[in-house]
Design an enzyme around this catalytic site. Structure first.
Site, PDB file in Angstrom:
ATOM      1  N   LYS A 111       0.896  -1.240  -0.136  1.00 36.94           N
ATOM      2  CA  LYS A 111       0.449   0.149   0.045  1.00 36.94           C
ATOM      3  C   LYS A 111       1.244   1.368   0.103  1.00 36.94           C
ATOM      4  CE  LYS A 111      -4.166  -1.899   2.252  1.00 36.94           C
ATOM      5  NZ  LYS A 111      -4.776  -2.264   3.697  1.00 36.94           N
ATOM      6  N   LYS A 192      -6.490 -11.499  -2.420  1.00 35.45           N
ATOM      7  CA  LYS A 192      -7.621 -12.637  -1.188  1.00 35.45           C
ATOM      8  C   LYS A 192      -8.877 -11.756  -1.232  1.00 35.45           C
ATOM      9  CE  LYS A 192      -6.183  -9.525   2.174  1.00 35.45           C
ATOM     10  NZ  LYS A 192      -6.297  -9.690   3.875  1.00 35.45           N
ATOM     11  N   LYS A 195     -11.928  -6.000   1.761  1.00 34.45           N
ATOM     12  CA  LYS A 195     -12.696  -4.984   1.886  1.00 34.45           C
ATOM     13  C   LYS A 195     -12.355  -3.563   0.726  1.00 34.45           C
ATOM     14  CE  LYS A 195     -13.591  -5.298   6.919  1.00 34.45           C
ATOM     15  NZ  LYS A 195     -11.563  -5.385   6.493  1.00 34.45           N
TER      16      LYS A 195
HETATM   17  N1  AQP Z   1      -9.834 -12.866   2.045  1.00 32.48           N
HETATM   18  C1  AQP Z   1      -9.969 -13.430   3.671  1.00 32.48           C
HETATM   19  N2  AQP Z   1     -10.273 -15.254   3.691  1.00 32.48           N
HETATM   20  C2  AQP Z   1     -10.288 -15.382   4.488  1.00 32.48           C
HETATM   21  N3  AQP Z   1      -9.881 -14.226   6.199  1.00 32.48           N
HETATM   22  C3  AQP Z   1      -9.886 -12.962   6.018  1.00 32.48           C
HETATM   23  N4  AQP Z   1      -9.655 -12.145   7.005  1.00 32.48           N
HETATM   24  C4  AQP Z   1      -9.701 -11.286   5.521  1.00 32.48           C
HETATM   25  N5  AQP Z   1      -9.533 -11.170   4.855  1.00 32.48           N
HETATM   26  C5  AQP Z   1      -9.976 -12.465   4.958  1.00 32.48           C
HETATM   27  C6  AQP Z   1      -9.594 -11.943   8.379  1.00 32.48           C
HETATM   28  O1  AQP Z   1     -10.565 -10.965   8.737  1.00 32.48           O
HETATM   29  C7  AQP Z   1     -10.142 -10.893   9.902  1.00 32.48           C
HETATM   30  C8  AQP Z   1     -10.165  -8.924   9.896  1.00 32.48           C
HETATM   31  O2  AQP Z   1      -9.603  -8.637   9.297  1.00 32.48           O
HETATM   32  P1  AQP Z   1      -9.151  -6.716   8.677  1.00 32.48           P
HETATM   33  O3  AQP Z   1     -10.963  -5.888   8.885  1.00 32.48           O
HETATM   34  O4  AQP Z   1      -9.113  -6.614  10.169  1.00 32.48           O
HETATM   35  O5  AQP Z   1      -8.020  -7.674   8.129  1.00 32.48           O
HETATM   36  P2  AQP Z   1      -7.376  -7.317   6.465  1.00 32.48           P
HETATM   37  O6  AQP Z   1      -7.020  -8.737   6.357  1.00 32.48           O
HETATM   38  O7  AQP Z   1      -6.999  -6.354   5.796  1.00 32.48           O
HETATM   39  O8  AQP Z   1      -8.898  -7.228   5.471  1.00 32.48           O
HETATM   40  P3  AQP Z   1      -9.633  -6.937   4.588  1.00 32.48           P
HETATM   41  O9  AQP Z   1     -11.048  -7.754   4.488  1.00 32.48           O
HETATM   42  O10 AQP Z   1      -8.336  -7.281   3.196  1.00 32.48           O
HETATM   43  O11 AQP Z   1      -9.446  -5.069   4.942  1.00 32.48           O
HETATM   44  P4  AQP Z   1      -8.237  -4.506   4.079  1.00 32.48           P
HETATM   45  O12 AQP Z   1      -9.100  -3.914   2.638  1.00 32.48           O
HETATM   46  O13 AQP Z   1      -8.967  -3.087   5.164  1.00 32.48           O
HETATM   47  O14 AQP Z   1      -7.146  -4.457   3.964  1.00 32.48           O
HETATM   48  C9  AQP Z   1      -8.211 -11.278   9.972  1.00 32.48           C
HETATM   49  O15 AQP Z   1      -8.274 -12.501  10.879  1.00 32.48           O
HETATM   50  C10 AQP Z   1      -8.175 -11.814   9.103  1.00 32.48           C
HETATM   51  O16 AQP Z   1      -7.311 -12.651   8.574  1.00 32.48           O
END
Ligand code: AQP
Length: 330
Positions: A111, A192, A195
């Site tokens: 990022k 993956k 969000k």
């Molecule tokens: N694609 C995924 N598959 C399995 N587990 C996932 N997690 C996130 N994406 C997947 C798990 O969700 C929990 C909370 O995630 P988070 O929002 O704090 O972190 P993240 O991994 O950064 O999630 P995003 O959706 O990818 O958010 P952004 O886009 O904001 O970075 C964690 O336990 C994570 O493992």
């Protein structure tokens, strides 16, 4: 009793990856473990953000977590920004982890690297994440596979701190589900589900309208093979593997067993839609009930942050004393 800590960012709506990779386990674990779950709002300001949108998504996320089954009488859910000890321990952790370790974190590489205007917090946030985990002396951290690197840093920091200053921190272990640990984007199954994806066509939100879920699954990218088989080691089959893994994470049978029942992608997608929609239906109903009464939310969050502060303060005091700070007069 095992103690558990995990967190989620209020950076958008809860998707199937968050649910199957983490929240589904949180709901199960709260039955047997002493569990703390935090909405890590401090982490949401490491990239450009809109204050009003942050307030709204924090509120929606908390309502979402309760609708999905977190229950303050069984576990404690709280906002990270309501527990000041996170920031305080974070400084000690910045002085425990190294520049090299932070520099190797993939989030920063993805990022922010190369951009002079990137916020300094995007570089140092893994130290805050280490503090988030270690404050609660958690034995286990249930997370998706994508968070393994952060957990490893928390373990390294705990061991380094304990070796240098005395036994203060429990060294936590990751708890990664065998299926659902990495839910992939439906449109680009090499990435993956996330969000912050540019388009939401590849994401299924847990409170999404059934018709929309059906449409997204119907359009999910597969391949030209036309065979429904689970072949996790063949990258070209990532789309079909992902659909089977989502199915398996909800249904409980193995992806191979599920695959054996299908001869076409169309029927797999159509049954998967039904499985996903009916699994999520009660959560959607509860979420909409919360939407009509959001006033309860503040009271619920206070229960969580009071309990969290009690544990966090004890750990912080031990760490500050061990590192060499004088104790203030009470
Ligand atoms: N694609 C995924 N598959 C399995 N587990 C996932 N997690 C996130 N994406 C997947 C798990 O969700 C929990 C909370 O995630 P988070 O929002 O704090 O972190 P993240 O991994 O950064 O999630 P995003 O959706 O990818 O958010 P952004 O886009 O904001 O970075 C964690 O336990 C994570 O493992």
């Amino acid at each position: 009793m095992t103690r558990i800590l995990s967190g989620i960012q209020p950076s958008g709506q809860i998707h199937l990856g968050n649910y199957l990779g983490a929240i589904k386990n949180w709901v199960e674990e709260q039955e047997t473990a002493e569990s703390f779950y935090t909405v890590v709002d401090l982490h949401a300001i490491t990239v450009e953000h809109n204050p009003e949108a942050l307030r709204r998504s924090t509120q929606e996320l908390v309502m979402g977590l309760f609708a999905l089954g977190l229950d303050q009488s069984k576990s404690k859910t709280f906002l990270q920004s309501h527990v000041a000890q996170h920031c305080q321990l974070s400084w000690l952790m910045e002085c425990t982890v190294t520049f090299g370790e932070l520099n190797r974190m993939t989030q920063f590489k993805d990022k922010g690297k190369g951009d002079e205007k990137v916020r300094a917090g995007l570089f140092t946030y893994p130290a805050l994440m280490v503090a988030d985990i270690l404050l609660y002396q958690a034995d286990k951290v249930p997370v998706g596979d994508d968070q393994k690197q952060h957990l490893e840093l928390a373990r390294t920091a705990a061991q380094r701190f304990n070796n240098a200053y005395g036994d203060v921190f429990v060294v936590p272990s990751p708890m990664i589900p065998s299926i659902g640990a990495r839910v992939m984007d439906l449109q680009d199954p090499t990435r993956k589900m996330s969000k912050s994806s540019a388009s939401d066509a590849g994401l299924i939100y847990v409170f999404e309208e059934p018709e929309s879920i059906q449409k997204k699954l119907r359009k999910a990218v597969t391949d030209a093979e036309g065979r429904v088989e689970y072949e996790p080691n063949i990258p070209e089959r990532a789309g079909v593997n992902n659909l089977l893994e989502i199915y398996s994470a909800i249904d409980g049978r193995s992806p191979t067993e599920i695959a054996s029942e299908y001869t076409s992608y169309g029927s797999l997608k159509s049954d998967l839609s039904e499985v996903v929609i009916s699994h999520l239906a009660p959560f959607r109903k509860r979420y909409h009930e919360y939407l009509t009464d959001p006033s309860e939310l503040g009271r619920q969050l206070k229960i969580g942050s009071d309990a969290a502060q009690e544990v966090a303060q004890k750990t912080l005091e031990s760490a500050m004393s061990a590192i060499g700070f004088l104790k203030p007069i009470p």
